[in-house]
Write a protein that holds these residues in place. Structure first.
Motif, PDB file in Angstrom:
ATOM      1  N   MET A   1       0.792  -1.174   0.123  1.00  0.00           N
ATOM      2  CA  MET A   1      -0.034  -0.082   0.054  1.00  0.00           C
ATOM      3  C   MET A   1       1.041   1.290   0.109  1.00  0.00           C
ATOM      4  N   LEU A   2       0.723   2.238  -1.104  1.00  0.00           N
ATOM      5  CA  LEU A   2       1.324   3.335  -0.918  1.00  0.00           C
ATOM      6  C   LEU A   2       0.953   4.535   0.169  1.00  0.00           C
ATOM      7  N   THR A   3       1.725   5.193   0.566  1.00  0.00           N
ATOM      8  CA  THR A   3       1.526   6.119   1.663  1.00  0.00           C
ATOM      9  C   THR A   3       1.573   7.545   1.084  1.00  0.00           C
ATOM     10  N   THR A   4       0.996   8.566   1.936  1.00  0.00           N
ATOM     11  CA  THR A   4       1.104   9.786   1.855  1.00  0.00           C
ATOM     12  C   THR A   4       1.080  10.624   2.888  1.00  0.00           C
ATOM     13  N   LYS A   5       1.642  11.757   3.088  1.00  0.00           N
ATOM     14  CA  LYS A   5       1.576  12.571   4.247  1.00  0.00           C
ATOM     15  C   LYS A   5       0.306  13.583   3.915  1.00  0.00           C
ATOM     16  N   LEU A   6      -0.277  13.648   5.084  1.00  0.00           N
ATOM     17  CA  LEU A   6      -1.561  14.406   5.157  1.00  0.00           C
ATOM     18  C   LEU A   6      -1.272  15.756   5.523  1.00  0.00           C
ATOM     19  N   GLY A   7      -0.828  16.781   4.329  1.00  0.00           N
ATOM     20  CA  GLY A   7      -0.441  18.082   4.746  1.00  0.00           C
ATOM     21  C   GLY A   7       0.905  18.168   5.193  1.00  0.00           C
ATOM     22  N   ARG A   8       1.161  19.257   5.456  1.00  0.00           N
ATOM     23  CA  ARG A   8       2.760  19.413   5.900  1.00  0.00           C
ATOM     24  C   ARG A   8       2.831  19.130   7.283  1.00  0.00           C
ATOM     25  N   THR A   9       1.763  18.949   8.292  1.00  0.00           N
ATOM     26  CA  THR A   9       1.710  18.654   9.522  1.00  0.00           C
ATOM     27  C   THR A   9       1.250  17.354   9.940  1.00  0.00           C
ATOM     28  N   PRO A  11      -0.246  13.335   9.973  1.00  0.00           N
ATOM     29  CA  PRO A  11       0.220  11.826   9.955  1.00  0.00           C
ATOM     30  C   PRO A  11       0.516  11.259   8.514  1.00  0.00           C
ATOM     31  N   THR A  12       1.343  10.379   8.439  1.00  0.00           N
ATOM     32  CA  THR A  12       1.584   9.447   7.323  1.00  0.00           C
ATOM     33  C   THR A  12       0.165   8.741   6.954  1.00  0.00           C
ATOM     34  N   ALA A  13      -0.441   8.608   6.068  1.00  0.00           N
ATOM     35  CA  ALA A  13      -1.717   7.773   5.860  1.00  0.00           C
ATOM     36  C   ALA A  13      -1.482   6.855   4.501  1.00  0.00           C
ATOM     37  N   SER A  14      -2.275   5.835   4.736  1.00  0.00           N
ATOM     38  CA  SER A  14      -2.313   5.062   3.161  1.00  0.00           C
ATOM     39  C   SER A  14      -3.068   5.834   2.239  1.00  0.00           C
ATOM     40  N   TYR A  78      -2.519   2.160  13.023  1.00  0.00           N
ATOM     41  CA  TYR A  78      -3.805   2.672  12.382  1.00  0.00           C
ATOM     42  C   TYR A  78      -3.941   4.117  12.858  1.00  0.00           C
ATOM     43  N   LEU A  79      -4.615   4.900  12.053  1.00  0.00           N
ATOM     44  CA  LEU A  79      -5.069   6.175  12.289  1.00  0.00           C
ATOM     45  C   LEU A  79      -6.402   6.268  12.644  1.00  0.00           C
ATOM     46  N   LEU A  80      -6.949   6.979  13.509  1.00  0.00           N
ATOM     47  CA  LEU A  80      -8.542   7.101  13.897  1.00  0.00           C
ATOM     48  C   LEU A  80      -8.861   8.468  13.616  1.00  0.00           C
ATOM     49  N   SER A  81      -9.634   8.778  12.712  1.00  0.00           N
ATOM     50  CA  SER A  81     -10.097   9.978  12.037  1.00  0.00           C
ATOM     51  C   SER A  81     -11.528  10.147  12.826  1.00  0.00           C
ATOM     52  N   VAL A  82     -11.799  11.061  13.803  1.00  0.00           N
ATOM     53  CA  VAL A  82     -13.235  11.078  14.336  1.00  0.00           C
ATOM     54  C   VAL A  82     -13.741  12.344  14.225  1.00  0.00           C
ATOM     55  N   LYS A  83     -14.998  12.358  13.569  1.00  0.00           N
ATOM     56  CA  LYS A  83     -15.696  13.767  13.544  1.00  0.00           C
ATOM     57  C   LYS A  83     -16.647  13.856  14.737  1.00  0.00           C
ATOM     58  N   PHE A  84     -16.989  15.098  15.101  1.00  0.00           N
ATOM     59  CA  PHE A  84     -17.727  15.260  16.303  1.00  0.00           C
ATOM     60  C   PHE A  84     -18.551  16.471  16.013  1.00  0.00           C
ATOM     61  N   GLY A  85     -19.540  16.423  16.787  1.00  0.00           N
ATOM     62  CA  GLY A  85     -20.516  17.753  16.666  1.00  0.00           C
ATOM     63  C   GLY A  85     -21.909  17.551  16.502  1.00  0.00           C
ATOM     64  N   GLY A  86     -22.204  16.384  15.664  1.00  0.00           N
ATOM     65  CA  GLY A  86     -23.579  16.263  15.093  1.00  0.00           C
ATOM     66  C   GLY A  86     -24.612  15.836  16.280  1.00  0.00           C
ATOM     67  N   LEU A  87     -25.704  16.583  16.285  1.00  0.00           N
ATOM     68  CA  LEU A  87     -26.665  16.352  17.230  1.00  0.00           C
ATOM     69  C   LEU A  87     -27.528  15.572  16.750  1.00  0.00           C
TER      70      LEU A  87
END
Length: 332
Positions: A1-9, A11-14, A78-87
């Motif tokens: 699996m190739l990887t890439t860095k999410l933006g300049r700051t 994490p490295t993601a698949s 693994y990286l956990l990306s979590v969205k919040f705020g939905g009521l």
């Protein structure tokens, strides 16, 4: 699996992420628990390390499901990306979005418990709370970064101005926003700003909720509670034209020796190494097809043929129902 860095700051993601929303809530039809867990395992085994969820998916069900699926796995794998705020209401209704600093801390406390982890890798407001300055929301997450509970800050479905304002408070790793062959509104203003500021993009809806997967057929219906049952692009009078675009894309895919879904996902990847498609597979079979997109090489001629088959703005109907359009970063 190739990887890439999410933006300049960030994490490295698949190069491909897994979106878990469809595994809970019935938003896209029935999901089998065992198959969902098997899909998460298959994704990890294939090298996918980016898993996206939301604390309001199934009112916490999705986080609990992922906790079970990830049990015993190395937390650094693994990286956990979590969205919040939905009521949400007990009847599954929506009650808007809450970005107050006190609410941010509260939402994260519940997510950490449900997920069975001591930190979230990317934490992001699901939508902009119109009653709370984005600076206040991001500032609250920044405090959680400082405390070690959050590693990186992300955004979801906001416009270019909001991206700038948020990034001025704390570096933003990525913007999660819908991007596909038939949803290209990010290209005009948002994508240039992301690249100017060094912010990555995690693209959801790359198959437009199955519409351009090559598997949706004329006459297919969506059950009660399924997002597609009230989605303008799946409505009679629109879906027929949209599926015509899919058949034009199928000709390109067949010539390449790949499926429609694989070419559609590969097209998103081809728009830049700073873009990570997030696929909402719910079964190992659908995940396996999506994984094949990583091996699709699109030449300049291929991209031209795809553009000819599915021109910008060719889709019929908005991507969300009218009542929800004001919550989006871009209408297309």
């Amino acid at each position: 699996m190739l990887t890439t860095k999410l933006g300049r700051t960030g994490p490295t993601a698949s190069a491909l992420g897994l979106g878990a929303m469809g595994m809970s809530d019935g938003a896209y039809g029935f999901a089998d628990r065992r198959e969902s867990i098997a899909t998460v395992h298959a994704a990890l085994d294939a090298g996918i390390n980016l898993i996206d969820t939301g604390d309001f998916y199934g009112m916490g069900h999705n986080e609990l499901l992922l906790s079970e699926a990830l049990r015993g796995r190395d937390r650094d794998s693994y990286l956990l990306s979590v969205k919040f705020g939905g009521l949400r209401g007990p009847d599954n209704s929506w009650g808007g979005f809450d970005g107050r600093p006190a609410a941010v801390r509260n939402f994260l406390a519940y997510s950490l418990t449900r997920l069975g982890t001591d930190h979230v890798d990317i934490y992001r407001p699901a939508r902009l709370d119109p009653t709370v300055p984005i600076e206040d929301t991001i500032g609250a997450i920044a405090e959680l970064v400082e405390a070690g509970y959050v590693r990186h800050i992300g955004l979801s479905e906001v416009d270019a101005e909001t991206v700038r304002r948020a990034h001025a408070v704390h570096p933003i790793a990525d913007l999660q926003i819908e991007y596909s062959l038939i949803s290209r509104g990010v290209e005009a203003e948002i994508l240039p700003v992301l690249r100017e500021l060094g912010i990555g993009m995690t693209a959801y809806g790359v198959l437009s909720r199955g519409l351009i997967s090559g598997h949706w057929r004329p006459g297919d219906g969506a059950g009660q509670g399924d997002f597609r049952s009230h989605s303008p692009r799946f409505a009679a009078g629109n879906v027929e034209d949209n599926l015509g675009l899919v058949e034009a894309l199928r000709e390109v895919a067949v010539a390449k020796g790949h499926s429609v879904a694989q070419v559609a996902i590969a097209w998103v990847s081809a728009q830049g190494a700073d873009i990570v498609p997030v696929v909402g597979a719910r079964t190992p079979e659908r995940l396996g097809e999506a994984l094949g997109s990583v091996d699709v090489e699109l030449t300049a001629d291929d991209l031209a043929e795809i553009e000819k088959a599915v021109p910008t703005g060719a889709a019929k109907g908005d991507r969300y129902p009218t009542a929800m359009m004001h919550t989006l970063g871009t209408p297309d």
